[in-house]
Scaffold this active site. Structure first.
Site, PDB file in Angstrom:
ATOM      1  N   LYS A 263       4.782  47.402  22.697  1.00  0.00           N
ATOM      2  CA  LYS A 263       5.848  48.416  22.629  1.00  0.00           C
ATOM      3  C   LYS A 263       5.810  49.372  23.817  1.00  0.00           C
ATOM      4  CE  LYS A 263       6.463  48.241  17.594  1.00  0.00           C
ATOM      5  NZ  LYS A 263       7.755  47.645  17.389  1.00  0.00           N
TER       6      LYS A 263
ATOM      7  N   TYR B 216      15.949  40.239  10.867  1.00  0.00           N
ATOM      8  CA  TYR B 216      15.799  40.951   9.597  1.00  0.00           C
ATOM      9  C   TYR B 216      17.139  41.192   8.910  1.00  0.00           C
ATOM     10  CZ  TYR B 216      11.331  42.150  11.856  1.00  0.00           C
ATOM     11  OH  TYR B 216      10.129  42.114  12.501  1.00  0.00           O
TER      12      TYR B 216
ATOM     13  N   ASP C 169      -4.922  47.737  15.656  1.00  0.00           N
ATOM     14  CA  ASP C 169      -3.596  47.312  16.100  1.00  0.00           C
ATOM     15  C   ASP C 169      -2.826  48.578  16.479  1.00  0.00           C
ATOM     16  OD1 ASP C 169      -0.963  46.643  16.359  1.00  0.00           O
ATOM     17  OD2 ASP C 169      -0.860  45.411  14.552  1.00  0.00           O
TER      18      ASP C 169
ATOM     19  N   TYR D 285       1.451  46.140   8.292  1.00  0.00           N
ATOM     20  CA  TYR D 285       2.400  45.258   8.988  1.00  0.00           C
ATOM     21  C   TYR D 285       1.821  44.985  10.378  1.00  0.00           C
ATOM     22  CZ  TYR D 285       6.259  43.370  11.575  1.00  0.00           C
ATOM     23  OH  TYR D 285       7.022  42.547  12.364  1.00  0.00           O
TER      24      TYR D 285
END
Ligand SMILES: Cc1ncc(COP(=O)(O)O)c(C=O)c1O
Length: 430
Positions: free
Chosen positions: A279, A19, A250, A147
Site C-alpha cells: 500500500k 468485492y 503484516d 484480514y
C-alpha cells in the site's frame, strides 16, 4: 457455451469489479482526474477521497515530485527483471527499507502486492524450519477478525468464521486461530493477561507444529478496525520465542504512518521476525510490496545445497519504477514531517468522533490516521455513499463500519468535511 464478443449481461460489459455482486452492481461515479485529496468526476464534481484508494495514497494524488520520480525512472527503464540482473534503484530502495524499519530486519524480498508478500512470508516461515530439518512446523496461527489478503494462503489466515473468505474454510490449509485481543490500545494488564493466556495455552498444546504467528499489529483493518495494545505484542513475542515460533507483522495497512508512527511496530519494544509492507510503500502510485526478514531467517537459506534457496520470484519484483516512487515518498514523508500531520489528523478524528453517540452506533474508534464508526446493524448505513457523494466526500463503508483513512496531506477543514458527513448521516432528517 455462448460466445459473445461484447458481453451484455451487466452494464459494465467486460469489466469484472472487485468485492461486488455483479448482478446488481450500480456504480455512478466515474473518475476522470485526481489532485491532492480530490477525485474529479466526469460531471465535474470533486469528491474528497476519505479512504486514500484503499488506504494507499498517503501523499495525495498527482504529487508533482512523485510523478517526476517515476517519470525519471521510466525514461531510463521502467522495468527490468531481478533474476540475474542488478540495478541501483532496487538496491537503494532495499537499503532504505532496512534503514527505516525496526532494527534487525536486514533483508528485503520484493513482490507485487500485499497478498503476494503475505504468501512470501508464510512460505519463508515454513521453509525456515524445513531448511533446518524440522518438517513438523507446518501451521500458522492468526487472529480472529484478521484480514491478510485474497490469495490462497492469505485466505487461510483470514477470520474463518466472519471473514469474507469463510466459504473456503476447510479447503485452504487449516490454520489455528486465537481470539482477537480486547481492551483497545490502552488495555489493562488484566485484559492483556487474559488474551495472552489464550496464546499460551494454544502454543503449549500445538507449539511443535506451529511455524509462525501472523498479526496486523495494533489495528485489524478489513476485519473491523479492532485496535489493541502494544503490550500484547511485546508479550506475544516472548511467548513465540519460548516456543520457537516466528512472529510476522503484516504492516500492509498499518505501515507508513497509519497508526501514528512510521510503523506500528514502533509502538512496541520488539522487532518481528518478518514484516510485510505494501500500500503506502509506493504512496499508492503502483502495486508493490516487500517482505522483510531478520538475518537469522535469511541465514537459514544459505547453504551449499541449492534446494535450500528460496524458490520465489514474481516477474515484477523490485520493479525500478515502483522503487523510485517509494524512495521519493519516504524522502517526502520525513522532509515534510508527515508524522506531525498524522498526529493532527488523529487529534481531529478524536475530537470529532470519539464522543459521538447515537442509538445506531456501537462504538467509535480512532488510531493515528484512522477513524471508524461501528454501527450495530449494517443496514443502518445503506445509502450513506450517495449521501456523502452529494456532500463532496467519497466514502466506502463495509459490513458494520463507516470509516476514514485519509491521505496525510488532508487539511483540517477537508477532514472535518469527512467527519461531518460520517456524523451527519445519523442526524439527518428521515
Ligand atoms: C493487512 C493486509 N494485508 C494484506 C492485504 C492485501 O494486500 P493487497 O490488496 O495489496 O493484495 C491487505 C489489503 O487490504 C491488508 O489490509
Amino acid at each position: 457455451m455462448t460466445q459473445s464478443s461484447s458481453p451484455e449481461n451487466t452494464q459494465y460489459g467486460s469489466l469484472w469489479y472487485p468485492y461486488a455482486q455483479m448482478q446488481n452492481l450500480e456504480i455512478n461515479l466515474e473518475v476522470v482526474e485526481t489532485n491532492g485529496v480530490y477525485l474529479t468526476m466526469n460531471d465535474g464534481r470533486e469528491l474528497i477521497d476519505s479512504i486514500s484508494s484503499w488506504w494507499s495514497v498517503t501523499h495525495g494524488y498527482n504529487h508533482p515530485e512523485l510523478n517526476q520520480a517515476m517519470t525519471n525512472q521510466i525514461n531510463k527503464f521502467s522495468h527490468v527483471m531481478l533474476g540475474g540482473l542488478k540495478n541501483q534503484m532496487t538496491q537503494s530502495f532495499a537499503d532504505k527499507l532496512v534503514e527505516i524499519t525496526p532494527e534487525g530486519l536486514n533483508h528485503v524480498f520484493f513482490s507485487d502486492s500485499g497478498s503476494v508478500a503475505v504468501e512470501v512470508a508464510i512460505k519463508m516461515s515454513l521453509q525456515y524450519f524445513f531448511n533446518q530439518g524440522n518438517k513438523n512446523k507446518t501451521r500458522i496461527v492468526a487472529l480472529q477478525r484478521a484480514y491478510h489478503g485474497d490469495t490462497t494462503a492469505c485466505m487461510s489466515v483470514c477470520d474463518p468464521a466472519e471473514g469474507m473468505h469463510k466459504m473456503f474454510h476447510g479447503i485452504t490449509p487449516e490454520q489455528l486461530f486465537l481470539d482477537a485481543p480486547t481492551g483497545g490500545f490502552n488495555a489493562s494488564d488484566a485484559e492483556i493477561n487474559a488474551d495472552i493466556q489464550k496464546a499460551k495455552s494454544l502454543f503449549e498444546e500445538h507449539g511443535s507444529s506451529i511455524a509462525a504467528m501472523i498479526v496486523e499489529p495494533l489495528l485489524q483493518g478489513a476485519g473491523g478496525f479492532n485496535i489493541y495494545s502494544p503490550e500484547y505484542l511485546n508479550q506475544l513475542k516472548a511467548l513465540c520465542q519460548a516456543h520457537n515460533i516466528l512472529l510476522i507483522f503484516d504492516e500492509v495497512a498499518t505501515g507508513f504512518g497509519r497508526t501514528g508512527k512510521l510503523f506500528a511496530s514502533e509502538h512496541t519494544n520488539i522487532t518481528p521476525d518478518i514484516m510485510i509492507l505494501a500500500k503506502g510503500l509506493t504512496a499508492g502510485y503502483i502495486g508493490h510490496a516487500a517482505t522483510l526478514a531478520t538475518t537469522d531467517i535469511f541465514e537459514a537459506f544459505l547453504s551449499d545445497d541449492p534446494a535450500k534457496a528460496f524458490m520465489h520470484g514474481p516477474t515484477f519484483m523490485g520493479n525500478p519504477t515502483a522503487c523510485a516512487v517509494g524512495l521519493k515518498a519516504i524522502e517526502i514523508f520525513k522532509r515534510d514531517d508527515y508524522l506531525s500531520k498524522i498526529s493532527n489528523i488523529e487529534q481531529t478524528l478524536k475530537d470529532e468522533l470519539l464522543d459521538f453517540e447515537h442509538e445506531e452506533i456501537e462504538e467509535c474508534r480512532v488510531l493515528g490516521a484512522t477513524g471508524a464508526i461501528e454501527v450495530k446493524d449494517a443496514k443502518s448505513h445503506h445509502g450513506i455513499q450517495e449521501y456523502a457523494a452529494e456532500r463532496g466526500v467519497w466514502l466506502r463503508p463495509f459490513e458494520r463500519y463507516i470509516y476514514t483513512m485519509p491521505p496525510y496531506i488532508i487539511t483540517d477543514d477537508q477532514l472535518k468535511a469527512i467527519t461531518d458527513v460520517m456524523k451527519g448521516w445519523f442526524l439527518r432528517e428521515r
